[in-house]
Design a protein around this motif. Sequence first.
Motif, mmCIF file in Angstrom:
data_model
loop_
_atom_site.group_PDB
_atom_site.id
_atom_site.type_symbol
_atom_site.label_atom_id
_atom_site.label_comp_id
_atom_site.label_asym_id
_atom_site.label_seq_id
_atom_site.Cartn_x
_atom_site.Cartn_y
_atom_site.Cartn_z
ATOM 1 N N LEU A 26 1.064 -28.205 -27.676
ATOM 2 C CA LEU A 26 -0.134 -28.221 -26.833
ATOM 3 C C LEU A 26 0.190 -27.764 -25.416
ATOM 4 O O LEU A 26 -0.607 -27.053 -24.786
ATOM 5 C CB LEU A 26 -0.762 -29.614 -26.826
ATOM 6 N N ALA A 27 1.354 -28.124 -24.899
ATOM 7 C CA ALA A 27 1.761 -27.686 -23.556
ATOM 8 C C ALA A 27 1.912 -26.166 -23.500
ATOM 9 O O ALA A 27 1.463 -25.519 -22.550
ATOM 10 C CB ALA A 27 3.073 -28.365 -23.152
ATOM 11 N N VAL A 28 2.525 -25.588 -24.539
ATOM 12 C CA VAL A 28 2.695 -24.127 -24.585
ATOM 13 C C VAL A 28 1.338 -23.446 -24.716
ATOM 14 O O VAL A 28 1.062 -22.449 -24.025
ATOM 15 C CB VAL A 28 3.638 -23.717 -25.735
ATOM 16 N N ARG A 29 0.474 -23.977 -25.554
ATOM 17 C CA ARG A 29 -0.859 -23.391 -25.732
ATOM 18 C C ARG A 29 -1.639 -23.402 -24.413
ATOM 19 O O ARG A 29 -2.270 -22.406 -24.050
ATOM 20 C CB ARG A 29 -1.614 -24.135 -26.832
ATOM 21 N N ARG A 30 -1.584 -24.520 -23.690
ATOM 22 C CA ARG A 30 -2.285 -24.598 -22.395
ATOM 23 C C ARG A 30 -1.721 -23.584 -21.404
ATOM 24 O O ARG A 30 -2.470 -22.918 -20.686
ATOM 25 C CB ARG A 30 -2.185 -26.013 -21.821
ATOM 26 N N HIS A 33 -2.893 -20.091 -22.273
ATOM 27 C CA HIS A 33 -4.311 -19.939 -21.909
ATOM 28 C C HIS A 33 -4.458 -19.711 -20.404
ATOM 29 O O HIS A 33 -5.244 -18.870 -19.973
ATOM 30 C CB HIS A 33 -5.130 -21.159 -22.346
ATOM 31 N N ARG A 34 -3.704 -20.476 -19.602
ATOM 32 C CA ARG A 34 -3.757 -20.290 -18.147
ATOM 33 C C ARG A 34 -3.336 -18.875 -17.755
ATOM 34 O O ARG A 34 -3.799 -18.342 -16.755
ATOM 35 C CB ARG A 34 -2.864 -21.310 -17.434
ATOM 36 N N MET A 35 -2.440 -18.278 -18.546
ATOM 37 C CA MET A 35 -1.984 -16.914 -18.282
ATOM 38 C C MET A 35 -2.991 -15.881 -18.792
ATOM 39 O O MET A 35 -2.775 -14.684 -18.650
ATOM 40 C CB MET A 35 -0.618 -16.683 -18.943
ATOM 41 N N LEU A 113 9.804 -15.387 -29.504
ATOM 42 C CA LEU A 113 10.198 -16.273 -28.412
ATOM 43 C C LEU A 113 10.296 -17.686 -28.962
ATOM 44 O O LEU A 113 9.348 -18.175 -29.589
ATOM 45 C CB LEU A 113 9.166 -16.227 -27.281
ATOM 46 N N VAL A 114 11.436 -18.326 -28.727
ATOM 47 C CA VAL A 114 11.617 -19.723 -29.128
ATOM 48 C C VAL A 114 11.501 -20.589 -27.877
ATOM 49 O O VAL A 114 12.202 -20.369 -26.897
ATOM 50 C CB VAL A 114 12.987 -19.946 -29.807
ATOM 51 N N ILE A 115 10.596 -21.542 -27.929
ATOM 52 C CA ILE A 115 10.451 -22.541 -26.871
ATOM 53 C C ILE A 115 10.946 -23.861 -27.440
ATOM 54 O O ILE A 115 10.464 -24.310 -28.486
ATOM 55 C CB ILE A 115 8.976 -22.705 -26.428
ATOM 56 N N TRP A 116 11.913 -24.464 -26.770
ATOM 57 C CA TRP A 116 12.440 -25.746 -27.214
ATOM 58 C C TRP A 116 11.597 -26.874 -26.643
ATOM 59 O O TRP A 116 11.039 -26.767 -25.549
ATOM 60 C CB TRP A 116 13.897 -25.897 -26.780
ATOM 61 N N GLU A 117 11.536 -27.959 -27.384
ATOM 62 C CA GLU A 117 10.782 -29.146 -26.993
ATOM 63 C C GLU A 117 11.134 -29.588 -25.571
ATOM 64 O O GLU A 117 10.251 -29.910 -24.776
ATOM 65 C CB GLU A 117 11.099 -30.258 -27.991
ATOM 66 N N CYS A 118 12.418 -29.572 -25.223
ATOM 67 C CA CYS A 118 12.839 -30.023 -23.894
ATOM 68 C C CYS A 118 12.363 -29.067 -22.800
ATOM 69 O O CYS A 118 12.102 -29.492 -21.673
ATOM 70 C CB CYS A 118 14.351 -30.207 -23.830
ATOM 71 N N GLU A 119 12.218 -27.774 -23.107
ATOM 72 C CA GLU A 119 11.712 -26.806 -22.128
ATOM 73 C C GLU A 119 10.224 -27.022 -21.886
ATOM 74 O O GLU A 119 9.751 -26.870 -20.759
ATOM 75 C CB GLU A 119 11.937 -25.373 -22.620
ATOM 76 N N LYS A 128 7.947 -20.105 -16.356
ATOM 77 C CA LYS A 128 8.896 -19.034 -16.021
ATOM 78 C C LYS A 128 9.330 -18.292 -17.295
ATOM 79 O O LYS A 128 9.367 -17.060 -17.328
ATOM 80 C CB LYS A 128 10.106 -19.621 -15.300
ATOM 81 N N LYS A 129 9.628 -19.044 -18.342
ATOM 82 C CA LYS A 129 10.075 -18.426 -19.598
ATOM 83 C C LYS A 129 8.949 -17.596 -20.220
ATOM 84 O O LYS A 129 9.178 -16.481 -20.702
ATOM 85 C CB LYS A 129 10.544 -19.514 -20.563
ATOM 86 N N LEU A 130 7.728 -18.130 -20.196
ATOM 87 C CA LEU A 130 6.594 -17.395 -20.763
ATOM 88 C C LEU A 130 6.295 -16.136 -19.955
ATOM 89 O O LEU A 130 6.005 -15.080 -20.521
ATOM 90 C CB LEU A 130 5.359 -18.299 -20.829
ATOM 91 N N ARG A 131 6.361 -16.206 -18.640
ATOM 92 C CA ARG A 131 6.073 -15.034 -17.792
ATOM 93 C C ARG A 131 7.125 -13.942 -17.961
ATOM 94 O O ARG A 131 6.822 -12.770 -17.863
ATOM 95 C CB ARG A 131 5.929 -15.438 -16.337
#
Length: 142
Positions: A26-30, A33-35, A113-119, A128-131
Amino acid sequence: MADTLSRAARSENMRRIRAKDTVPELAVRRALHRMGLRFRLHASELPGKPDLVLRRHQAVVLIHGCFWHQHRRCVDGHVPKTNLSYWQAKLERNVLRDRRNRRKLAQLGFRVLVIWECEAQHPAVLEKKLRRFFPPPEPGAP
């Protein structure tokens, strides 16, 4: 004092773990969306059923739990000391499956792109990683 749970408590903990709509997802999805980015969730026709698919960018985002996918740079990415043979085999299969799915997605032309839970727990790190992966379009680009 040892940090061990009873079988029933461990079973209850494991039962409550979800595969979809997790806090990190949910954090990644938000953040996406903001981007201004839009995506499809859990595309079952793609290898590994990626968490987020951005076809316009020919990209997928995989959100991995540090324990389940064995994030080596995270304190949560360790094998439990109890029932070691079971957990080692299970977690190694997860890692191998992840590698195989990333390779198949790349063969289909997707950037992965792999996003880890801790990130995902750190909004600045996540953004920063998404941008970096999804830079803003050049002015005048379609």
